[in-house]
Design a protein around this motif. Structure first.
Motif, PDB file in Angstrom:
ATOM      1  N   MET A  95       0.797  -1.218   0.000  1.00  0.00           N
ATOM      2  CA  MET A  95       0.000   0.000   0.000  1.00  0.00           C
ATOM      3  C   MET A  95       0.832   1.271   0.000  1.00  0.00           C
ATOM      4  O   MET A  95       0.287   2.359  -0.203  1.00  0.00           O
ATOM      5  CB  MET A  95      -0.930  -0.017   1.215  1.00  0.00           C
ATOM      6  N   SER A  96       2.121   1.166   0.261  1.00  0.00           N
ATOM      7  CA  SER A  96       2.971   2.355   0.311  1.00  0.00           C
ATOM      8  C   SER A  96       3.949   2.370  -0.852  1.00  0.00           C
ATOM      9  O   SER A  96       4.056   1.411  -1.609  1.00  0.00           O
ATOM     10  CB  SER A  96       3.713   2.420   1.654  1.00  0.00           C
ATOM     11  N   GLY A  97       4.675   3.474  -0.974  1.00  0.00           N
ATOM     12  CA  GLY A  97       5.514   3.695  -2.148  1.00  0.00           C
ATOM     13  C   GLY A  97       6.869   3.019  -2.087  1.00  0.00           C
ATOM     14  O   GLY A  97       7.080   2.048  -1.349  1.00  0.00           O
ATOM     15  N   ASN A  98       7.806   3.544  -2.853  1.00  0.00           N
ATOM     16  CA  ASN A  98       9.119   2.936  -3.024  1.00  0.00           C
ATOM     17  C   ASN A  98       9.938   2.998  -1.731  1.00  0.00           C
ATOM     18  O   ASN A  98       9.990   4.034  -1.068  1.00  0.00           O
ATOM     19  CB  ASN A  98       9.899   3.649  -4.129  1.00  0.00           C
ATOM     20  N   ILE A 251      23.450   3.112 -13.099  1.00  0.00           N
ATOM     21  CA  ILE A 251      23.076   3.715 -11.821  1.00  0.00           C
ATOM     22  C   ILE A 251      21.929   4.686 -12.091  1.00  0.00           C
ATOM     23  O   ILE A 251      21.998   5.485 -13.035  1.00  0.00           O
ATOM     24  CB  ILE A 251      24.252   4.481 -11.174  1.00  0.00           C
ATOM     25  N   ILE A 252      20.880   4.614 -11.268  1.00  0.00           N
ATOM     26  CA  ILE A 252      19.809   5.597 -11.397  1.00  0.00           C
ATOM     27  C   ILE A 252      19.447   6.155 -10.024  1.00  0.00           C
ATOM     28  O   ILE A 252      19.576   5.491  -9.004  1.00  0.00           O
ATOM     29  CB  ILE A 252      18.540   5.030 -12.077  1.00  0.00           C
ATOM     30  N   VAL A 253      19.007   7.401 -10.032  1.00  0.00           N
ATOM     31  CA  VAL A 253      18.381   8.056  -8.883  1.00  0.00           C
ATOM     32  C   VAL A 253      16.971   8.353  -9.352  1.00  0.00           C
ATOM     33  O   VAL A 253      16.749   9.265 -10.148  1.00  0.00           O
ATOM     34  CB  VAL A 253      19.129   9.340  -8.473  1.00  0.00           C
ATOM     35  N   ASP A 254      15.998   7.582  -8.869  1.00  0.00           N
ATOM     36  CA  ASP A 254      14.713   7.530  -9.549  1.00  0.00           C
ATOM     37  C   ASP A 254      13.548   7.559  -8.574  1.00  0.00           C
ATOM     38  O   ASP A 254      13.577   6.888  -7.537  1.00  0.00           O
ATOM     39  CB  ASP A 254      14.652   6.249 -10.395  1.00  0.00           C
ATOM     40  N   TRP A 255      12.497   8.327  -8.944  1.00  0.00           N
ATOM     41  CA  TRP A 255      11.316   8.455  -8.086  1.00  0.00           C
ATOM     42  C   TRP A 255      10.094   7.738  -8.653  1.00  0.00           C
ATOM     43  O   TRP A 255       9.089   7.571  -7.947  1.00  0.00           O
ATOM     44  CB  TRP A 255      10.932   9.933  -7.926  1.00  0.00           C
ATOM     45  N   LEU A 256      10.137   7.312  -9.901  1.00  0.00           N
ATOM     46  CA  LEU A 256       8.939   6.787 -10.554  1.00  0.00           C
ATOM     47  C   LEU A 256       8.341   5.634  -9.745  1.00  0.00           C
ATOM     48  O   LEU A 256       9.047   4.704  -9.364  1.00  0.00           O
ATOM     49  CB  LEU A 256       9.273   6.340 -11.978  1.00  0.00           C
ATOM     50  N   PRO A 257       7.042   5.650  -9.455  1.00  0.00           N
ATOM     51  CA  PRO A 257       6.447   4.714  -8.487  1.00  0.00           C
ATOM     52  C   PRO A 257       6.450   3.279  -8.968  1.00  0.00           C
ATOM     53  O   PRO A 257       6.186   2.981 -10.126  1.00  0.00           O
ATOM     54  CB  PRO A 257       5.016   5.246  -8.321  1.00  0.00           C
ATOM     55  N   TRP A 258       6.679   2.370  -8.035  1.00  0.00           N
ATOM     56  CA  TRP A 258       6.781   0.943  -8.363  1.00  0.00           C
ATOM     57  C   TRP A 258       5.426   0.276  -8.552  1.00  0.00           C
ATOM     58  O   TRP A 258       5.367  -0.856  -9.036  1.00  0.00           O
ATOM     59  CB  TRP A 258       7.572   0.217  -7.277  1.00  0.00           C
ATOM     60  N   ASN A 259       4.338   0.939  -8.200  1.00  0.00           N
ATOM     61  CA  ASN A 259       3.027   0.374  -8.521  1.00  0.00           C
ATOM     62  C   ASN A 259       2.718   0.506 -10.004  1.00  0.00           C
ATOM     63  O   ASN A 259       1.793  -0.126 -10.515  1.00  0.00           O
ATOM     64  CB  ASN A 259       1.922   1.066  -7.717  1.00  0.00           C
ATOM     65  N   ASP A 282      13.220  10.056  -2.994  1.00  0.00           N
ATOM     66  CA  ASP A 282      11.973  10.281  -2.264  1.00  0.00           C
ATOM     67  C   ASP A 282      11.387  11.658  -2.537  1.00  0.00           C
ATOM     68  O   ASP A 282      10.496  12.118  -1.817  1.00  0.00           O
ATOM     69  CB  ASP A 282      12.167  10.065  -0.759  1.00  0.00           C
ATOM     70  N   GLY A 283      11.853  12.286  -3.601  1.00  0.00           N
ATOM     71  CA  GLY A 283      11.234  13.514  -4.076  1.00  0.00           C
ATOM     72  C   GLY A 283      10.344  13.232  -5.274  1.00  0.00           C
ATOM     73  O   GLY A 283      10.211  12.089  -5.717  1.00  0.00           O
ATOM     74  N   LYS A 284       9.753  14.289  -5.809  1.00  0.00           N
ATOM     75  CA  LYS A 284       8.900  14.178  -6.993  1.00  0.00           C
ATOM     76  C   LYS A 284       8.916  15.518  -7.718  1.00  0.00           C
ATOM     77  O   LYS A 284       9.218  16.557  -7.114  1.00  0.00           O
ATOM     78  CB  LYS A 284       7.451  13.826  -6.608  1.00  0.00           C
ATOM     79  N   PRO A 285       8.564  15.541  -9.015  1.00  0.00           N
ATOM     80  CA  PRO A 285       8.532  16.810  -9.736  1.00  0.00           C
ATOM     81  C   PRO A 285       7.259  17.604  -9.446  1.00  0.00           C
ATOM     82  O   PRO A 285       6.456  17.892 -10.347  1.00  0.00           O
ATOM     83  CB  PRO A 285       8.621  16.368 -11.206  1.00  0.00           C
TER      84      PRO A 285
END
Length: 608
Positions: A95-98, A251-259, A282-285
């Motif tokens: 139910m929660s994010g990355n 290597i990535i620094v990525d916020w895109l949600p895993w759902n 843990d940021g977002k645009p």
């Protein structure tokens, strides 16, 4: 222009069939793939045990898990799941994010053959969106549910459908009466190596690893059965198209949600398949969270950059003002990959010129096309592209069936090993999703850049279901028109809906870019749902008038606009979990504003 990365050249064959359909496939051979995601984990735990695989922010730095520690924790959690009697018929709801714990739980479930069902955390955290969460719970009937923080998700955990479900959390509540919850670290204490080995041996390419919920932008969400074969083959297809992935661990620094399939299957598995490192952003645009993304990127920069167009636009602005950050960001960058919508050409050009200035080379700037049902990537622009908006050619191993209309706009269908077997417990929708030849019916449309040369690739041209007719009978291709209008109204519009079905004129309902309006000094004054700002209306009128001089025909001429003061509501279903507008919901919920748009006397309506 010098390019810094290698790529697989486009080479496709085109078969024109007697029934008018076109078959398009790659001439390149698909490379072999592993059968299970756990095979990748074993490979890199042996070949690079000390390399960071997953990391998340912890204090001023990162909490890092290596391949070796990840495998050990995956096996321990897998044993805990087996001890609870879990199997293919007992899904886990996330139910929660990355997070690192989320990633370990996902891999553990796949390792022992338990389907994972990640859902957008908005469904739990936004009170009005709980209906979506209830629908998922009712559909999958989970035996275990995971959240990162018990207090944060307590309201959702009290839903009736979760009363008899074991809840696991990384952080437990200290409040009295909060309810019994298992701490995630307790799962790491299980020791059942023999049982884990036996369960892993039973996992095959056809085992369901995840059930991913579709976004619901054009219909009710459905559960896509995502097998190990789909995930593993798709990574072989991606590495074929982007051979540099196999030459240097990414290597990535990525916020895109895993759902969502792009963040959770495409990006997550790309790191796992190629021995890469995934630093969770843990940021977002969005306002208030993009600063965290910049903080994370100052700590670690990647070799690949994935984002939505809005995110790249915000990043470009930040890079312009910080020379040191700009140099570090481009230093080792192999790829700039946008998804979700077409990248505005000014952002494309800005990133390209900045890379050239910083290192004398331009990374591969590209995009792809696919759906949750296709794992996701089915087409990719593998060669350097002259501009934004091109999604390329079929990846190795899949066949596209194109059904062209009189304008050579093609409905797209697809067949291949990366296509889903069906929808979870929905045989009727599964049957309807495939045509008589077994091709998955995507509902998307494409056009060739050059009808005589398929190797130049194709351009996405919208959802068939989003097109509409004016009263004159003229078809309006809404998706492409939307992109044109976003470009014409940049940066004032964050998003918009094209209107005009069964009417005489095309209009647009504009969701404003509030930060851009604020910087420009525009103010709101209408509490009924629309802006009435003379300066803003004059600017929109000027741009619509200027655009009208360059287009011909009623199918492309936008003659009305209204700016909406209320942002799209996730709780009301106007915004899907992956950030797309649900057009039908917007038009239904804001029907009075739609009528105002077509009123000649309403002061909020801009007309040309």
């Amino acid at each position: 222009m010098k390019r810094t990365t290698d790529f697989q050249s486009h080479s496709v064959s085109r078969e024109n069939r007697p029934d008018g359909s076109i078959l398009l496939r790659s001439n390149h051979q698909l490379s072999p793939s592993v059968e299970r995601t756990g095979d990748w984990l074993h490979q890199w735990a042996e070949d690079a045990p000390g390399r960071v695989f997953l990391a998340e922010r912890s204090g001023a730095g990162w909490r890092e898990e290596t391949y070796e520690t990840t495998l050990a924790k995956v096996r321990a959690v897998g044993a805990a799941l087996l001890a609870r009697g879990m199997n293919q018929k007992t899904p886990i709801l996330v139910m929660s994010g990355n997070s690192v714990d989320h990633g370990i739980l996902a891999l553990a479930a796949q390792y022992v053959g338990v389907p994972l069902v990640p859902v957008a955390e908005q469904y739990s955290l936004v009170h009005g969106a709980h209906g979506r969460l209830r629908d998922v719970i009712h559909l999958i009937k989970p035996k275990l549910a995971y959240v990162i923080d018990q207090d944060q998700f307590q309201e959702a955990l009290n839903l009736e459908g979760l009363c008899d479900v074991e809840i696991v959390a990384s952080r437990l509540s200290t409040r009295a009466g909060a309810g019994k919850v298992t701490k995630f670290t307790d799962l790491l204490k299980e020791d059942g190596a023999a049982g884990v080995d036996a369960a892993f041996a039973e996992v095959t390419a056809d085992t369901v690893g995840k059930i991913l919920m579709t976004s619901g932008s054009t219909s009710s969400p459905k559960g896509v059965l995502t097998t190990h074969r789909m995930m593993c083959v798709n990574q072989a297809q991606l590495a074929d198209a982007l051979p540099f992935l196999r030459k240097r661990p990414p290597i990535i620094v990525d916020w895109l949600p895993w759902n969502h399939v792009f963040g959770g299957s495409h990006n997550f598995n790309m790191m796992l398949a190629n021995g890469g490192s995934f630093y969770i952003d843990d940021g977002k645009p969005v306002k208030g969270l993009f600063e965290r993304t910049l903080e994370n990127l100052h700590l670690t920069t990647g070799t690949l950059a994935f984002n939505v167009p809005l995110g790249f636009g915000m990043l470009l602005d930040a890079l312009k003002t910080d020379e040191g950050f700009r140099r570090r960001f481009f230093q080792d960058l192999d790829l700039i990959f946008y998804a979700g919508a077409s990248l505005p050409q000014d952002v494309w050009s800005g990133l390209e010129q900045m890379a050239l200035s910083e290192k004398g080379e331009v990374p591969l700037m590209t995009s792809s096309w696919g759906l949750t049902e296709t794992a996701p990537s089915a087409m990719m622009q593998q060669e350097p592209a002259p501009r934004s908006g091109i999604v390329g050619v079929p990846v190795n191993g899949v066949t596209l069936k194109l059904l062209p209309d009189e304008d050579m706009r093609c409905e797209v269908r697809i067949k291949g090993p990366s296509v889903m077997p069906g929808y979870f417990e929905d045989p009727d929708k599964t049957k309807a999703a495939f045509d008589e030849e077994g091709y998955f019916i995507t509902g998307d449309a494409m056009v060739f850049l050059d009808a005589e040369d398929p190797n130049k690739g194709m351009r996405f041209d919208g959802r068939i279901s989003e097109d509409f007719k004016l009263q004159s009978g003229t078809w309006v291709r809404a998706a492409q028109l939307k992109l044109d209008m976003l470009s014409a109204l940049a940066p004032l519009a964050a998003d918009l809906v094209v209107t005009g079905a069964d009417r005489t004129e095309i209009g647009v309902m504009i969701f404003p870019n509030m930060s851009a309006l604020s910087r420009a000094g525009f103010q709101t004054s209408d509490e009924s749902g629309a802006f009435q700002c003379d300066r803003l209306q004059r600017e929109i009128h000027r741009r619509l008038t200027e655009r009208a001089r360059t287009v011909s025909g009623s199918s492309a001429r936008v003659s009305r606009a209204i700016v909406l003061s209320e942002p799209p509501s996730t709780a009301e279903g106007e915004m899907t979990a992956k950030g797309n507008l649900n057009i039908r919901k917007v038009l239904t919920r804001r029907a009075p504003l739609l009528e105002r748009l077509y009123s000649d006397d309403d002061p909020a309506t801009v007309r040309i």
